[in-house]
Design a protein around this motif. Structure first.
Motif, short mmCIF file in Angstrom:
data_model
loop_
_atom_site.label_atom_id
_atom_site.label_comp_id
_atom_site.label_asym_id
_atom_site.label_seq_id
_atom_site.Cartn_x
_atom_site.Cartn_y
_atom_site.Cartn_z
N GLN A 158 -4.82 -0.51 -15.94
CA GLN A 158 -4.52 -0.05 -14.37
C GLN A 158 -4.80 -1.02 -13.79
O GLN A 158 -5.94 -2.27 -13.17
N ASN A 195 -7.13 2.37 -7.96
CA ASN A 195 -6.69 3.56 -7.10
C ASN A 195 -5.74 3.40 -7.79
O ASN A 195 -5.34 4.80 -7.11
N ARG A 196 -4.75 2.97 -8.76
CA ARG A 196 -3.84 4.24 -9.93
C ARG A 196 -4.60 4.01 -11.48
O ARG A 196 -5.74 4.22 -11.68
N GLY A 197 -3.55 5.59 -12.13
CA GLY A 197 -3.65 5.17 -13.35
C GLY A 197 -3.95 4.56 -13.70
O GLY A 197 -3.34 3.04 -13.63
N LEU A 198 -3.15 4.57 -15.66
CA LEU A 198 -3.24 4.25 -16.42
C LEU A 198 -2.54 3.45 -16.92
O LEU A 198 -0.80 4.83 -17.61
#
Lengths: 115, 116
Positions: free
Chosen positions: A38, A41-44
């Protein structure tokens, strides 16, 4: 019940050196194991998985992980770290013997690669 | 590769209002989607499993009347935080599993909810 332990909150490594991010798991049936990364501020993003077969699994961006049944571990490794590898890494597991598809995540390990 | 779009990426709302978060699988069908909540410097906690055409399955301790989940089609699941309070402030992430696909979840980019 299933659980994942990532004993290190943070791992620091110099660029070019090998890195290891540790993960141990507990599951009643067949372990399906995953590593995700990750960025802020992002998804996985999926890195790799172990379902069955060869214990050494190769994934994205040069990462690999080794499934060790006796030690119930699935450590993430990379032979030569890059500064761009700096991110938060999550190990996850689910019991492949059940129909429950949701993953249980570890607490995450922040990897810091220094130039 | 498969893409999951999550919207909005950031929302600020007043206490007592409701907020809807959308999760779409853009190039695949997802019978099952999962909603996670992530606290700062903490792991992802599964909130609920969203099944197309049926009621969501909530994890223990998650209030189903507060976190309404609707999975009306094979490409869209929504999470509505009703009567939001400051303690609901968090990073919410959805993930989707491709119907009949390989054992891999695709994740949205997350929604940062801040309740004032």
């Amino acid at each position: 019940a299933q659980s994942v332990a990532q004993p290190e909150d943070q791992v620091n490594v110099a660029e070019g050196n090998p890195l290891t991010v540790k993960c141990t798991y507990s599951v009643s049936g067949n372990p399906y194991l995953f590593w995700y990364v990750q960025y802020p501020n992002r998804g996985l993003q999926f890195l790799l998985k172990y379902i069955t077969g060869d214990n050494l699994v190769k994934g994205s961006y040069g990462f690999e992980a080794e499934f060790n049944k006796s030690q119930t571990s699935f450590h993430l490794k990379k032979p030569s770290a890059l500064v761009s590898d700096s991110a938060l890494y999550f190990c996850a597991v689910r019991d492949g013997s059940t129909g429950r598809r949701a993953l249980t995540f570890g607490s995450g390990t922040r990897l810091q690669v220094q130039p | 590769g498969a893409v999951v779009s999550q919207h909005p990426s950031r929302v600020i709302c007043k206490s007592g209002t409701s907020v809807k978060i959308e999760c779409r699988s853009l190039d695949f069908q997802a019978t099952t989607m999962f909603w996670y909540r992530q606290f700062p410097k903490k792991s992802l906690m599964l909130m609920a499993t969203s099944n197309e055409g049926s009621k969501a399955t909530y994890e223990q301790g998650v209030e189903k009347d507060k976190f309404l989940i609707n999975h009306a089609s094979l490409t869209l699941s929504t999470l509505t935080v009703t009567s939001a309070h400051p303690e609901d402030s968090s990073f919410y992430i959805c993930s989707a599993r491709e119907t009949g696909g390989a054992e891999k979840l695709f994740f949205g980019s997350g929604t940062q909810l801040s309740v004032l």
